[in-house]
Every structure is written in C-alpha cells, then in structure tokens.
Design a protein around this motif. Structure first.
Motif, PDB file in Angstrom:
ATOM      1  N   PHE A 113      37.215  19.124  62.971  1.00 57.49           N
ATOM      2  CA  PHE A 113      38.154  18.506  61.829  1.00 57.49           C
ATOM      3  C   PHE A 113      38.823  19.901  61.455  1.00 57.49           C
ATOM      4  CE2 PHE A 113      35.297  14.778  61.274  1.00 57.49           C
ATOM      5  CZ  PHE A 113      36.385  14.050  60.693  1.00 57.49           C
ATOM      6  N   LYS A 114      38.254  20.974  61.289  1.00 53.80           N
ATOM      7  CA  LYS A 114      39.117  22.045  60.787  1.00 53.80           C
ATOM      8  C   LYS A 114      40.360  22.394  61.645  1.00 53.80           C
ATOM      9  CE  LYS A 114      35.625  24.320  58.063  1.00 53.80           C
ATOM     10  NZ  LYS A 114      34.132  24.555  58.998  1.00 53.80           N
ATOM     11  N   LYS A 115      40.394  22.188  63.110  1.00 57.38           N
ATOM     12  CA  LYS A 115      41.326  22.529  63.917  1.00 57.38           C
ATOM     13  C   LYS A 115      42.440  21.542  64.048  1.00 57.38           C
ATOM     14  CE  LYS A 115      38.056  23.972  67.684  1.00 57.38           C
ATOM     15  NZ  LYS A 115      38.421  25.119  68.182  1.00 57.38           N
ATOM     16  N   ALA A 116      42.079  20.274  63.437  1.00 62.97           N
ATOM     17  CA  ALA A 116      43.021  19.214  63.316  1.00 62.97           C
ATOM     18  C   ALA A 116      43.734  18.888  61.877  1.00 62.97           C
ATOM     19  CB  ALA A 116      42.443  17.820  63.660  1.00 62.97           C
ATOM     20  N   GLU A 117      43.104  19.303  61.089  1.00 62.01           N
ATOM     21  CA  GLU A 117      43.426  18.881  59.671  1.00 62.01           C
ATOM     22  C   GLU A 117      44.696  19.910  59.224  1.00 62.01           C
ATOM     23  OE1 GLU A 117      39.511  17.259  57.552  1.00 62.01           O
ATOM     24  OE2 GLU A 117      39.990  19.296  57.326  1.00 62.01           O
ATOM     25  N   GLY A 118      45.855  19.105  58.962  1.00 60.88           N
ATOM     26  CA  GLY A 118      47.017  19.890  58.312  1.00 60.88           C
ATOM     27  C   GLY A 118      47.806  20.043  59.293  1.00 60.88           C
ATOM     28  N   ILE A 119      47.495  20.117  60.642  1.00 62.15           N
ATOM     29  CA  ILE A 119      48.577  20.238  61.737  1.00 62.15           C
ATOM     30  C   ILE A 119      48.820  19.207  62.612  1.00 62.15           C
ATOM     31  CG2 ILE A 119      48.468  22.690  61.512  1.00 62.15           C
ATOM     32  CD1 ILE A 119      46.727  22.580  64.111  1.00 62.15           C
ATOM     33  N   ALA A 120      47.889  18.140  62.534  1.00 66.36           N
ATOM     34  CA  ALA A 120      47.857  16.977  63.690  1.00 66.36           C
ATOM     35  C   ALA A 120      49.133  16.297  63.281  1.00 66.36           C
ATOM     36  CB  ALA A 120      46.844  16.302  63.847  1.00 66.36           C
ATOM     37  N   CYS A 121      49.897  15.736  64.347  1.00 65.88           N
ATOM     38  CA  CYS A 121      51.241  15.068  64.123  1.00 65.88           C
ATOM     39  C   CYS A 121      50.524  13.428  64.388  1.00 65.88           C
ATOM     40  CB  CYS A 121      52.263  15.433  64.882  1.00 65.88           C
ATOM     41  SG  CYS A 121      52.724  17.288  64.407  1.00 65.88           S
ATOM     42  N   VAL A 122      49.782  13.078  65.327  1.00 63.33           N
ATOM     43  CA  VAL A 122      49.370  11.949  65.485  1.00 63.33           C
ATOM     44  C   VAL A 122      47.916  11.683  65.171  1.00 63.33           C
ATOM     45  CG1 VAL A 122      50.968  11.419  67.200  1.00 63.33           C
ATOM     46  CG2 VAL A 122      48.694  12.191  67.815  1.00 63.33           C
ATOM     47  N   ASP A 123      47.519  10.594  65.172  1.00 62.60           N
ATOM     48  CA  ASP A 123      46.137  10.172  64.740  1.00 62.60           C
ATOM     49  C   ASP A 123      44.967  10.677  65.858  1.00 62.60           C
ATOM     50  OD1 ASP A 123      46.914   9.172  62.387  1.00 62.60           O
ATOM     51  OD2 ASP A 123      46.736   7.032  62.783  1.00 62.60           O
ATOM     52  N   TYR A 124      43.753  10.958  65.256  1.00 63.03           N
ATOM     53  CA  TYR A 124      42.956  11.489  66.141  1.00 63.03           C
ATOM     54  C   TYR A 124      41.340  11.094  65.826  1.00 63.03           C
ATOM     55  CZ  TYR A 124      42.572  14.503  62.249  1.00 63.03           C
ATOM     56  OH  TYR A 124      42.635  14.961  60.752  1.00 63.03           O
ATOM     57  N   SER A 125      40.825  11.287  66.996  1.00 65.53           N
ATOM     58  CA  SER A 125      39.182  11.263  66.533  1.00 65.53           C
ATOM     59  C   SER A 125      38.398  12.095  67.465  1.00 65.53           C
ATOM     60  CB  SER A 125      38.816   9.334  67.159  1.00 65.53           C
ATOM     61  OG  SER A 125      37.415   9.480  66.846  1.00 65.53           O
ATOM     62  N   PHE A 126      37.151  11.959  67.406  1.00 64.36           N
ATOM     63  CA  PHE A 126      36.442  12.886  68.300  1.00 64.36           C
ATOM     64  C   PHE A 126      35.347  12.379  68.867  1.00 64.36           C
ATOM     65  CE2 PHE A 126      37.482  15.267  64.177  1.00 64.36           C
ATOM     66  CZ  PHE A 126      38.515  16.131  64.784  1.00 64.36           C
ATOM     67  N   HIS A 127      34.836  12.935  69.917  1.00 63.19           N
ATOM     68  CA  HIS A 127      33.450  12.380  70.484  1.00 63.19           C
ATOM     69  C   HIS A 127      32.574  13.527  70.257  1.00 63.19           C
ATOM     70  CE1 HIS A 127      35.566   9.763  73.086  1.00 63.19           C
ATOM     71  NE2 HIS A 127      36.393  10.621  73.766  1.00 63.19           N
ATOM     72  N   GLY A 128      31.381  13.252  70.102  1.00 64.48           N
ATOM     73  CA  GLY A 128      30.307  14.416  70.109  1.00 64.48           C
ATOM     74  C   GLY A 128      30.020  14.985  71.540  1.00 64.48           C
ATOM     75  N   THR A 129      29.233  16.071  71.532  1.00 62.80           N
ATOM     76  CA  THR A 129      28.982  16.590  72.613  1.00 62.80           C
ATOM     77  C   THR A 129      27.623  17.195  72.692  1.00 62.80           C
ATOM     78  OG1 THR A 129      31.226  17.601  73.082  1.00 62.80           O
ATOM     79  CG2 THR A 129      29.628  18.269  74.770  1.00 62.80           C
ATOM     80  N   ILE A 130      26.565  16.496  73.655  1.00 57.65           N
ATOM     81  CA  ILE A 130      25.179  16.725  73.596  1.00 57.65           C
ATOM     82  C   ILE A 130      24.997  18.080  74.762  1.00 57.65           C
ATOM     83  CG2 ILE A 130      22.982  16.131  74.003  1.00 57.65           C
ATOM     84  CD1 ILE A 130      24.266  13.042  73.706  1.00 57.65           C
ATOM     85  N   THR A 131      24.732  19.197  74.004  1.00 60.67           N
ATOM     86  CA  THR A 131      24.589  20.340  75.044  1.00 60.67           C
ATOM     87  C   THR A 131      23.145  20.600  74.980  1.00 60.67           C
ATOM     88  OG1 THR A 131      25.064  21.977  73.250  1.00 60.67           O
ATOM     89  CG2 THR A 131      26.889  21.374  74.687  1.00 60.67           C
ATOM     90  N   ASP A 132      22.162  20.196  74.172  1.00 57.27           N
ATOM     91  CA  ASP A 132      20.735  20.732  74.091  1.00 57.27           C
ATOM     92  C   ASP A 132      20.289  19.181  73.629  1.00 57.27           C
ATOM     93  OD1 ASP A 132      18.430  21.017  73.529  1.00 57.27           O
ATOM     94  OD2 ASP A 132      18.936  23.221  72.438  1.00 57.27           O
ATOM     95  N   TYR A 133      19.859  18.338  74.452  1.00 65.04           N
ATOM     96  CA  TYR A 133      19.411  16.994  74.053  1.00 65.04           C
ATOM     97  C   TYR A 133      18.185  16.841  72.937  1.00 65.04           C
ATOM     98  CZ  TYR A 133      15.361  16.673  77.456  1.00 65.04           C
ATOM     99  OH  TYR A 133      14.354  16.781  77.996  1.00 65.04           O
ATOM    100  N   ARG A 134      17.172  18.001  72.967  1.00 71.01           N
ATOM    101  CA  ARG A 134      16.377  17.927  72.221  1.00 71.01           C
ATOM    102  C   ARG A 134      16.601  18.053  70.836  1.00 71.01           C
ATOM    103  NH1 ARG A 134      14.436  20.609  76.503  1.00 71.01           N
ATOM    104  NH2 ARG A 134      12.630  19.738  77.785  1.00 71.01           N
ATOM    105  N   ARG A 135      17.736  18.952  70.616  1.00 75.56           N
ATOM    106  CA  ARG A 135      18.269  19.224  69.288  1.00 75.56           C
ATOM    107  C   ARG A 135      19.332  18.222  68.795  1.00 75.56           C
ATOM    108  NH1 ARG A 135      21.159  23.031  68.008  1.00 75.56           N
ATOM    109  NH2 ARG A 135      21.798  23.986  69.911  1.00 75.56           N
TER     110      ARG A 135
END
Ligand code: URP
Ligand code: ZN
Ligand code: ZN
Length: 464
Positions: free
Chosen positions: A113-135
């Motif tokens: 969110f911090k990377k995008a806020e204030g500078i994105a010029c089109v709409d955006y969303s995110f996918h999560g990423t599971i790098t440690d499934y137990r956590r």
C-alpha cells in the motif's frame, strides 16, 4: 440525462460483440450506453471516437512494481509502471505483496500500500503471497476481509526465501477451498531445475553458452511437471488454482485435460510467451530477455494462442518486472545472476492487438475477453472493471484500428531503457484512456495525475 463526458460515434466492443454507439459518463461511472447521447449535453466533454474501437480498459492481473528481487529492485515503480499501463490502455493492475524474512502476509500488503499510495496513476489491487504456509495461512481470512481473496505460492526461489513445497501447496489449496479464495502458483520444478543448473555451474559452460544457459537449463518438463503436480493437489483438495505465466504448449494440454475433468484450475499466459521465442538468447543482448519461466518456442506460441481461443487459457497478463540494462548488466556472464523479468504494461494490448487480432489469431471480441473482461472476472473485479455496462467504472480505452507506432523505449513511460519489442511496428496503443471517468491518456500521451489511482477491493475470485 446530463453527462460529464460523452464518447460519441465509436464502435463499442465487448467480449460478446460490437455495436455502434455512444457512452455517457457521469462522475466515475458509465451512466448510459446509447445513441445521440451528446444531444442536449452542451457542457459535456465530447470525445469523438468515430472510426475507433471503444473497449473496456485492460486489466493486468500480474505485475511486480518496485519489487526487491535478485539483488536488485524492479525499476518500474507505482508511478512509471502505472503511467506505462495508462498509455497501454490498462487501468487496473494487480501486484504481488511479498513478505520478506519473518513478515506476515498482511504486513507485506501494508508495505505494498505504501509503495502505491500517492503515486499510482491507475487503479490497483494486490495478491497476497504465502512464503511460509504455517505462519501465513491463518492470515488468509484477514486478507480476504481486506478485499484480497487471492494469494500466490512460488514453487521456486528458495534462495529468496519464497519457495513453497508440496505440503504448502496442498495446505493452501485446502484453505482456499474452505474460504472461497484462489491460490496462484508459479509452477516450475525446483529440484530438477537445481540439478540441471548444477550440471552447468562451471566457468567453461558459462563462457561457452552465456545467457543461452538460461533456456538450456529449463526444458519444457521443468514447467509441465510442476503444473501437473499442482493440478494433482487441486484435484484432490478441490481448491481453486490459477497457474500464473504459463509458457508451454504441453502445460496448456495438461490444463485443458484437467478442466475437462472438472478440476477447478485456470491459467494465464503473458504477451511475451505469445510472440517471443528462445532464439532471443542468441542475440548479444539476449540476457535482457531472461525471465522465469523463459520464453519458449514457436510451437508453444501456437498452442498458447489456441489455448486462448478454445478457453483453456483465460487471460493475458504482463508479469511486468522491469530491469534496466544497467541492472541486467550485473550478470557479468553468469546467467544465474541476471535479474529476471521484463517490462510489459505499455505493450500488452498493442502486442495482442497486432499479433492476435490483425493476424486473425483472435477476434477483437476475444482480445477484449482475454485482456479486459475475463481477467476482471477471474480476480473478482467484474463488473466494476472490464465491462461497458451502465453503473460500472468508466475505465475505457479507445483504439485506432490500424495506426501503428514503431516501439521505441525513448518515447515510452516505462522506466526501462530498452524494450523486448524495440523497433516493432505495433497498432493498438491507446489513443485515449479513461480511468473512473478521467481522461488519463489523450492523443497517445499520458495526461493523468500522480496519486489518482485507487485500491480496488475484490471478492469471489475464480469465476468466469
Ligand atoms: O522473471 C520473472 N517472471 N520475474 C518476476 C517474478 C516471477 O517469477 O514472476
Ligand atoms: Zn513467477
Ligand atoms: Zn510474476
């Protein structure tokens, strides 16, 4: 009815067909579709689309903006990347928020969110990423609550700390089934890939073959075995699976067979797999084209185009992960050190239009389906995005049917100082782009505003 903007006289194209008509826009939404909508709207901005195609703007569900990766940082951030998107007729991008070290999935989303806020010029969303499934799996309900019902696992990238094993894939699919979420998978066989790479890990081979080793160590079965394995866990658990950046014809066959059995698996391909082949690695600058999976053969291209037509492949995306020539140069002759990825947001629609529609591999309606409507459906953005229906976001691209431009990175919005398509003549650049009713590209030039882009929450992924 009063409109703020009227797009008049164009050919409105959706996944289902085309018709002559006008679009009336009020605020951020399409307020009317019909004829003569400019009449009585003297104060409205009139956009003359005579002789043009008016399509729902593109939705790119696979980008990596401002990504710390392979001892580098992808060089298109939320500003240059989304400006490039706008110029390419794309008004929604979905990025992967990746946790580093012990971060939670939701912390990674906060970071993105911090990377995008204030500078994105089109709409955006995110996918999560599971790098440690137990956590990370226990966090999935919170992610879904935040409007992010999709998460990715990588079957490679152990050295980045991102790799998931079979248990991780299996457990994530079980959880996706329970929660109505969708698991995305980067499918490559790590163990065999590592073995093949170890066999050529010597100065003699690296000197002799250079960047060609990237393609020599990734035969088709590196992708297809992993796709097959992911499909197995998908079939057993019933969790929705989305194969990202599918690059092979045999992988397409596997997905087709599984879909015919009723397995809930979907797959995307990327524009570069449709038009580039591994002969690029013969070039002196071949290392620039290194991405994972690498581009394959002409036979694979043919099968992927067919996969799009027959429905096996549900969408085209870019996997934009831009590195400049300077960043790519850190390989210094060792292909394992090349920062992997290419720019793509500005050229996806032009590539698919020129090499798909103009070459009669796809109809224009199929281009809209694969680049605009179905990616929105699959990721739970439809009908807000990817449609021309009344009440939806006025996200629109206007294309000239034949006007071509020679691709030249110097004239592009991307931060890349090269293009995989440098010198190619492409039609299908957006003459005009609107995002939520605002004109952000006019006469092929970006005219939007930094920070205009908004986060768009999603729900119910995996439905076409
Ligand atoms: O080479 C690529 N594709 N870089 C981005 C990371 C990924 O695997 O998608
Ligand atoms: Zn990947
Ligand atoms: Zn990717």
């Amino acid at each position: 009815m009063r409109f703020d903007t009227v797009i008049t006289g164009g050919t409105l194209v959706t996944a289902l067909g085309r018709t002559r008509g006008d679009l009336g826009i009020r605020g951020e939404k399409i307020a009317a579709v019909g004829l003569n909508l400019a009449r009585g709207n003297g104060h409205a901005r009139i956009i003359d689309a005579k002789g043009r195609y008016v399509i729902p703007a593109g939705v790119d569900v696979h980008v990596h903006l401002d990504l710390p990766f392979m001892n580098s940082n992808s060089s298109d951030d939320y500003n240059t990347g989304t400006r490039a998107a706008a110029r390419g007729g794309i008004t929604t991008v979905i990025d992967f928020a990746i946790p580093y070290g012990q971060e939670t999935m939701n912390q990674a989303v906060d970071n993105w969110f911090k990377k995008a806020e204030g500078i994105a010029c089109v709409d955006y969303s995110f996918h999560g990423t599971i790098t440690d499934y137990r956590r990370h799996l226990p966090e999935l309900p919170r992610l879904i609550e935040r409007g992010i019902p999709t998460a990715k696992e990588f079957m490679i990238y152990a050295n980045m700390g991102w790799q998931s094993d079979d248990a991780g894939v299996f457990a994530a699919l079980e959880e996706c089934r329970r929660l109505g979420a969708m698991l995305m998978i980067h499918a490559e066989s790590a163990a065999v890939l590592d073995l093949l790479m170890a066999r050529v890990n010597n100065p003699k081979a690296k000197k002799q073959y250079g960047a060609r080793l990237h393609t020599m160590t990734r035969p088709h079965f590196v992708e297809t075995e992993a796709i097959q394995r992911a499909i197995t866990w998908c079939e057993i658990t019933g969790g929705k699976l989305f194969i990202v950046h599918m690059s092979t014809g045999p992988g397409t066959d596997l997905v087709k067979d599984a879909q015919a059995r009723g397995v809930p698996v979907l797959a995307e391909t990327c524009a570069h797999y449709l038009v580039l082949d591994d002969s690029v690695f013969e070039r002196s600058d071949g290392h620039l084209f290194a991405c994972q999976p690498q581009v394959k053969t002409k036979a694979d291209q043919k099968r992927l185009w067919q996969g799009l037509r027959e429905g096996t492949v549900c969408n085209v995306s870019t996997d934009t992960c831009t590195f400049t020539t300077k960043q790519k140069a850190i390989w210094k002759g060792d292909y394992t050190k090349i920062p992997m990825g290419m720019p793509g947001l500005e050229t996806m629609l032009p590539v698919v239009y020129t090499h798909g529609v103009l070459k009669r591999r796809l109809t224009l309606e199929q281009l809209v389906q694969k680049c605009c409507t179905d990616p929105a459906k699959v990721m739970g953005l439809y009908p807000r995005k990817g449609s021309l229906e009344v009440g939806t976001d006025a996200d629109i691209a206007i294309l000239h049917p034949t006007r071509k431009f020679k691709v030249d990175w110097r004239q592009m919005e991307t931060n890349a100082d090269w293009s995989p398509y440098q010198g190619w003549e492409l039609a299908g650049f957006a003459e005009t782009t609107l995002c939520r009713g605002q004109v952000i590209v006019e006469d092929y030039k970006f005219t939007g505003r930094n920070g205009y882009g908004q986060f768009i929450p999603r729900k119910n992924p995996g439905n076409l």
